[in-house]
Design a protein around this motif. Structure first.
Motif, PDB file in Angstrom:
ATOM      1  N   ASP A  45      12.240  70.272  64.515  1.00 17.98           N
ATOM      2  CA  ASP A  45      12.824  68.978  64.816  1.00 17.98           C
ATOM      3  C   ASP A  45      11.805  67.998  65.393  1.00 17.98           C
ATOM      4  O   ASP A  45      12.149  66.901  65.799  1.00 17.98           O
ATOM      5  CB  ASP A  45      14.046  69.132  65.729  1.00 17.98           C
ATOM      6  N   LYS A  46      10.540  68.394  65.415  1.00 16.86           N
ATOM      7  CA  LYS A  46       9.515  67.457  65.879  1.00 16.86           C
ATOM      8  C   LYS A  46       8.606  67.111  64.713  1.00 16.86           C
ATOM      9  O   LYS A  46       8.487  67.886  63.765  1.00 16.86           O
ATOM     10  CB  LYS A  46       8.712  68.095  67.014  1.00 16.86           C
ATOM     11  N   LYS A  47       7.959  65.948  64.827  1.00 19.04           N
ATOM     12  CA  LYS A  47       7.124  65.516  63.699  1.00 19.04           C
ATOM     13  C   LYS A  47       5.820  66.303  63.618  1.00 19.04           C
ATOM     14  O   LYS A  47       5.348  66.647  62.557  1.00 19.04           O
ATOM     15  CB  LYS A  47       6.830  64.018  63.826  1.00 19.04           C
ATOM     16  N   SER A  48       5.217  66.526  64.757  1.00 17.15           N
ATOM     17  CA  SER A  48       3.907  67.165  64.763  1.00 17.15           C
ATOM     18  C   SER A  48       4.059  68.679  64.911  1.00 17.15           C
ATOM     19  O   SER A  48       4.475  69.170  65.961  1.00 17.15           O
ATOM     20  CB  SER A  48       3.077  66.594  65.920  1.00 17.15           C
ATOM     21  N   ASN A  49       3.758  69.384  63.837  1.00 12.82           N
ATOM     22  CA  ASN A  49       3.873  70.850  63.851  1.00 12.82           C
ATOM     23  C   ASN A  49       2.625  71.465  63.231  1.00 12.82           C
ATOM     24  O   ASN A  49       2.699  72.166  62.224  1.00 12.82           O
ATOM     25  CB  ASN A  49       5.098  71.290  63.054  1.00 12.82           C
ATOM     26  N   ASP A  50       1.494  71.135  63.826  1.00 14.65           N
ATOM     27  CA  ASP A  50       0.244  71.685  63.275  1.00 14.65           C
ATOM     28  C   ASP A  50       0.363  73.196  63.137  1.00 14.65           C
ATOM     29  O   ASP A  50       0.817  73.868  64.064  1.00 14.65           O
ATOM     30  CB  ASP A  50      -0.925  71.403  64.224  1.00 14.65           C
ATOM     31  N   LEU A  51      -0.097  73.678  61.996  1.00 16.83           N
ATOM     32  CA  LEU A  51      -0.054  75.126  61.831  1.00 16.83           C
ATOM     33  C   LEU A  51      -1.103  75.800  62.703  1.00 16.83           C
ATOM     34  O   LEU A  51      -0.891  76.901  63.209  1.00 16.83           O
ATOM     35  CB  LEU A  51      -0.296  75.495  60.360  1.00 16.83           C
ATOM     36  N   PRO A 132       0.544  75.063  67.303  1.00 15.53           N
ATOM     37  CA  PRO A 132       1.558  74.117  67.820  1.00 15.53           C
ATOM     38  C   PRO A 132       2.931  74.286  67.167  1.00 15.53           C
ATOM     39  O   PRO A 132       3.951  74.115  67.842  1.00 15.53           O
ATOM     40  CB  PRO A 132       0.950  72.750  67.483  1.00 15.53           C
ATOM     41  N   PHE A 133       2.979  74.635  65.885  1.00 15.18           N
ATOM     42  CA  PHE A 133       4.302  74.783  65.237  1.00 15.18           C
ATOM     43  C   PHE A 133       5.094  75.917  65.894  1.00 15.18           C
ATOM     44  O   PHE A 133       6.313  75.839  66.041  1.00 15.18           O
ATOM     45  CB  PHE A 133       4.138  75.033  63.726  1.00 15.18           C
ATOM     46  N   LEU A 134       4.364  76.961  66.334  1.00 10.72           N
ATOM     47  CA  LEU A 134       5.046  78.091  66.989  1.00 10.72           C
ATOM     48  C   LEU A 134       5.573  77.693  68.362  1.00 10.72           C
ATOM     49  O   LEU A 134       6.630  78.135  68.791  1.00 10.72           O
ATOM     50  CB  LEU A 134       4.076  79.258  67.151  1.00 10.72           C
ATOM     51  N   ARG A 135       4.798  76.866  69.011  1.00 10.30           N
ATOM     52  CA  ARG A 135       5.262  76.381  70.319  1.00 10.30           C
ATOM     53  C   ARG A 135       6.557  75.598  70.144  1.00 10.30           C
ATOM     54  O   ARG A 135       7.475  75.706  70.940  1.00 10.30           O
ATOM     55  CB  ARG A 135       4.196  75.486  70.950  1.00 10.30           C
ATOM     56  N   ASN A 136       6.578  74.801  69.088  1.00 15.59           N
ATOM     57  CA  ASN A 136       7.802  74.032  68.842  1.00 15.59           C
ATOM     58  C   ASN A 136       8.979  74.947  68.512  1.00 15.59           C
ATOM     59  O   ASN A 136      10.094  74.736  68.990  1.00 15.59           O
ATOM     60  CB  ASN A 136       7.572  73.031  67.698  1.00 15.59           C
ATOM     61  N   ALA A 201       2.912  88.396  73.486  1.00 14.85           N
ATOM     62  CA  ALA A 201       2.992  87.037  74.023  1.00 14.85           C
ATOM     63  C   ALA A 201       4.316  86.371  73.663  1.00 14.85           C
ATOM     64  O   ALA A 201       4.938  85.718  74.495  1.00 14.85           O
ATOM     65  CB  ALA A 201       1.826  86.212  73.499  1.00 14.85           C
ATOM     66  N   ILE A 202       4.748  86.586  72.434  1.00 12.24           N
ATOM     67  CA  ILE A 202       5.960  85.892  71.996  1.00 12.24           C
ATOM     68  C   ILE A 202       7.200  86.413  72.721  1.00 12.24           C
ATOM     69  O   ILE A 202       8.230  85.750  72.785  1.00 12.24           O
ATOM     70  CB  ILE A 202       6.127  85.979  70.460  1.00 12.24           C
ATOM     71  N   SER A 203       7.097  87.602  73.293  1.00 15.95           N
ATOM     72  CA  SER A 203       8.252  88.155  73.986  1.00 15.95           C
ATOM     73  C   SER A 203       8.279  87.771  75.465  1.00 15.95           C
ATOM     74  O   SER A 203       9.201  88.102  76.184  1.00 15.95           O
ATOM     75  CB  SER A 203       8.279  89.677  73.838  1.00 15.95           C
ATOM     76  N   LYS A 204       7.237  87.086  75.903  1.00 14.46           N
ATOM     77  CA  LYS A 204       7.156  86.788  77.344  1.00 14.46           C
ATOM     78  C   LYS A 204       7.295  85.304  77.631  1.00 14.46           C
ATOM     79  O   LYS A 204       7.186  84.473  76.742  1.00 14.46           O
ATOM     80  CB  LYS A 204       5.811  87.284  77.881  1.00 14.46           C
ATOM     81  N   GLU A 205       7.471  85.024  78.913  1.00 10.27           N
ATOM     82  CA  GLU A 205       7.474  83.625  79.343  1.00 10.27           C
ATOM     83  C   GLU A 205       6.072  83.062  79.148  1.00 10.27           C
ATOM     84  O   GLU A 205       5.088  83.784  79.224  1.00 10.27           O
ATOM     85  CB  GLU A 205       7.854  83.541  80.830  1.00 10.27           C
TER      86      GLU A 205
END
Lengths: 607, 229
Positions: A45-51, A132-136, A201-205
């Motif tokens: 849902d955001k414009k900037s989603n750098d891979l 960045p796309f993963l952060r989004n 990492a993806i499973s943690k805060e």
């Protein structure tokens, strides 16, 4: 339909049955769209989603240095892929990379990031990757970290995870019917440049700030492989897709040998500490196995005993773990008689192996031979691997000679070979040193490998923590270790606790096929906040839902959804009785009832 | 104190503050570890642990044979080991000997006083550990008089290292029975899950959980006697 390549606008698309991905590479490499084709819902849902962003030391390489080298796409039989090759020159260092999307199976898509680096003076610099796309995606309101559940708008970790396979994080669309699982498969935790700690990492805060460090080589090497599992049947199906894919790497034949079936029903095992009145009669100077077995009836009957007399005694002199059997009353005969008594009552008998006692002049072959000799003399049924979570190769030959002989380890096996070879273990929790509180949460391993029997134990827990152990066993459908004499501390179960354990044992036995069924799923969606639920299921028309209220208030209302069948029979088989009803709720059929504060209920559903 | 004939040392009655450190690995040692004021009565104590020669003489003279013979004197002392501490004897075997010589085993408190003295020394010889003064981390037992320099304030030798020593108590916490061992031994097992080995401080005891006599005997475990004065 979407075109795969839009050369003019510099867009490349990839589409599966359910999912559509679109990459815009006009100014940077941006994941524009990640769309559920069933509902046309875009998860981005955001414009900037750098891979990908590459960070050299403390500087992110600006997009203006990006040069797209080649865009490819190919479909051949079942396999199809797209890829985007690029290069970047930055401060006299040169990088090239490729991002590919490849699909072989209908519901499984791999997004592969490959990178290479050529360094000025051939001396590498610290290189980190940012996605960045993963952060989004991570910030998406419907993003669930592995082993987490939604509780209102918040997510909570409600699982224990203690082996090397990590289940996917899950994204669901508005309806929650469509789900994407995101997995970073970890082949080997220390393998350079391959999903380094991404799975953890993806499973943690703090995943939104995570950067993975890589050591770039001259040629392209895989640095991140993100596997997407998609399903229009929701997150339970995604879990099963991931499970199926994970299990496909494993050789699990050993679990299905006919002579080893007894271990699967080893629900209640007794830790028989020799130095106490629970097991030893100081007046008659003999072990009172009849007494132990009789007392075990209060727990529903012990399925096995683990005899324990070497620790804390080894090391007083140079006697090794085998020597200490010679010092027992009547030497080996003492054990032989105990084993006979156990077998007369249908109880199996384990002795422990202490790897920490292996001397410099002893090999594991020596211990394997000693064990063989011991089995021949005493007819013991199993070897309990103290402090271990793996099975030494030397011990494998024992099962060739004694096919029904079993090994169980103190730690749940973590790695592939160990999981394949070591066909039962404890689910041990708790740490006396850290003010441990027993949590009722899902044991994820148990749902990935339901054929691997686990016996739950938290040796030092007493009072409400002992209650929680029992709840945790009921919630996960696992057996228990009855350990009341902890090396000289007497920590017995109460009468009520014994009754509950007896109840669990009866349920595990009666509903074995369902509870240990291959389609069981942990942490399915619940319909009221404050609840977590495991679903046990094989291929029959029956399911068991284990539901736990983790709040301090009774929760009355919709509990979980059931399949929209016309005839459904509900029966509560564990927990404080409540009246259950099936009602329609919005578009689904739901079970309504009350789950009492901090209690577990097991509900049997028959279609 | 005075050294008297037959290698016995006189200990004059005294009060001392008993405070002991313990190790049980996991589990607990449910005795009162102090600090507490204890009174030591007038007594005599063996200068050395009981030797193979002395114990074998007892067996020969009395025909002593324990009901459960497992591991009894299993170390099979050779002729040249007559002056080594006797080991592979249970607490009961030790008590039988002590009774025969008109003595008894020291209590845990008495043993500590005999080893540390009124100055509360950490080791029998003083406050600083010195492995040259005891049989520590070695590969075998040594004669009981090998470390004269390592004697305690009252002249007792071999109180730290060489062989553990039984004390007199059998403790029953309702569910378990155990005894307390003192002094440590020459033997040092390699892992932290093992019973901690080597020479031990004067204020340390090990909880040995009692089982059958075979398990109660060890090739590093001997005793010395005290005698009420």
């Amino acid at each position: 339909m979407h075109k795969i390549k839009n050369v003019k606008n510099k867009i490349i698309n990839f589409s599966s049955k359910d999912l559509f991905l679109s990459i815009d590479y006009s100014k940077k490499v941006n994941l524009d769209k990640l769309i559920d084709l069933n509902s046309n819902y875009n998860f981005l849902d955001k414009k900037s989603n750098d891979l990908l962003k590459i960070k050299i030391e403390n500087e992110i390489i600006p997009d203006r240095f990006l040069k797209i080298e080649k865009v490819s796409e190919k479909t051949h039989n079942k396999l199809k892929f797209i890829s985007l090759a690029f290069s970047q020159s930055f401060k006299k260092d040169f990088f090239k990379g490729r991002i590919s999307i490849i699909q072989k199976k209908e519901n499984v898509i791999d997004v592969i990031f490959q990178l290479a680096g050529k360094w000025k003076n051939n001396v590498p610099k610290k290189t980190s990757l940012i996605f960045p796309f993963l952060r989004n995606l991570n910030n998406h309101k419907n993003f669930l970290k592995p082993g987490h559940v939604f509780n209102g708008k918040k997510t909570l970790k409600k699982s224990a995870w203690n082996f090397h396979e990590y289940p996917p994080a899950i994204l669901t669309d508005k309806s929650k019917n469509f789900a994407i699982g995101i997995e970073f498969y970890d082949q080997f935790p220390w393998q350079a440049n391959y999903n380094l700690s991404m799975h953890e990492a993806i499973s943690k805060e703090g995943f939104e700030k995570y950067e993975t460090e890589v050591q770039l080589t001259k040629n392209l090497s895989d640095v991140i492989v993100m596997r997407l599992y998609t399903s229009s049947e929701g997150k339970n199906k995604v879990f099963n897709l991931w499970k199926e894919n994970t299990r496909s790497r494993y050789d699990l034949r050993k679990y299905f040998k006919p002579k080893n079936t007894w271990i699967k029903k080893n629900y209640i095992t007794h830790f028989t500490f020799a130095y106490g009145k629970e097991s030893f009669n100081y007046e008659k100077i003999k072990f009172n196995i009849k007494k132990i077995i009789k007392e075990g009836k209060e727990f529903g009957g012990y399925d096995s005993l683990i005899f324990w007399h070497q620790y804390p005694r080894l090391g007083l002199d140079n006697s090794n773990q085998w020597n200490l059997y010679k010092y027992l009353p009547e030497e080996y005969k003492s054990i032989k008689n105990i084993v006979r008594e156990c077998h007369n009552h249908g109880v199996k008998f384990f002795i422990p192996f202490k790897p920490w006692d292996v001397r410099s002049n002893e090999s594991l072959d020596y211990h394997a031979k000693s064990l063989e000799n011991f089995i021949s003399k005493t007819n013991i049924d199993g070897f309990f691997l103290d402090t271990m979570s793996s099975l030494p190769e030397s011990f494998l030959r024992i099962q060739k000679k004694f096919p029904s002989f079993e090994f169980a380890s103190e730690g749940t096996p973590r790695e592939q070979r160990q999981i394949e070879q070591l066909t039962s273990s404890w689910d041990q929790i708790g740490d006396i040193r850290r003010n441990y509180k027993v949590e009722v949460e899902a044991n994820m391993f148990r749902f990935v490998f339901p054929e691997h029997p686990l016996n739950l134990v938290s040796r030092w827990s007493v009072g409400s923590d002992k209650d929680s152990i029992i709840k945790r066993a009921a919630f996960n459908g696992t057996g228990l270790v009855i350990w009341q004499d902890v090396f000289g501390c007497w920590l017995p179960f109460s009468k009520k606790q014994k009754q509950l354990i007896k109840k669990i044992k009866n349920i595990l036995d009666k509903f074995h096929a369902i509870i240990f069924g291959s389609n069981s799923v942990p942490l399915i969606e619940t319909l009221s906040n404050g609840l977590i639920c495991n679903q046990f299921c094989n291929n029959s028309n029956q399911k068991i839902f284990a539901i736990y209220n983790f709040t301090n208030k009774n929760i009355k209302g919709p509990l979980f959804a059931v399949e929209p069948k016309t005839k459904i029979k509900l029966k509560q088989i564990y927990g404080i009785n409540t009246s259950l009803q099936i009602k329609k709720r919005k578009e689904i059929l739901a079970v309504f009832g009350t789950v009492y504060a901090n209690e577990v209920a097991l509900i049997h559903v028959k279609y | 104190m005075t050294e008297v004939k037959n290698k016995k040392i006189y200990i004059k009655s005294s009060e001392f503050i008993y405070r002991v450190e313990h190790l049980t690995l996991e589990g607990t040692c449910s005795t009162d570890h102090g600090p507490k004021n204890v009174k030591i009565k007038n007594l005599y104590v063996d200068k050395y642990p009981v030797t193979n020669k002395e114990y074998l003489n007892f067996v020969k003279k009395t025909g002593y044979q324990p009901r459960d013979t497992q591991r009894f004197l299993a170390h099979k002392p050779k002729n040249n080991q007559s002056n080594y501490p006797v080991v592979c004897i249970s607490q009961n075997d030790a008590m039988q000997y002590a009774k025969w010589v008109g003595g008894r085993l020291p209590t845990d408190e008495e043993w500590q006083y005999i080893a540390s003295g009124p100055d509360y020394s950490d080791w029998p010889w003083g406050d600083k550990f010195d492995p040259s003064l005891c049989n520590h981390d070695h590969n075998s037992l040594k004669p009981v008089n090998s470390n004269k320099q390592g004697s305690s304030w009252c002249g007792c030798e071999d109180m730290s290292g060489n062989a553990w020593e039984w004390t007199s108590g059998v403790y029953d916490d309702g569910e378990h029975r155990f005894a307390l061992l003192r002094g440590g031994s020459f033997y040092y097992a390699h892992d932290h899950w093992h019973v901690g080995g080597g020479a031990r401080k004067t204020n340390f005891h090990w909880k040995l959980q009692i089982l059958n006599e075979g398990m109660n005997r060890a090739s590093t475990l001997g005793f010395r006697c005290v005698y009420d004065a």
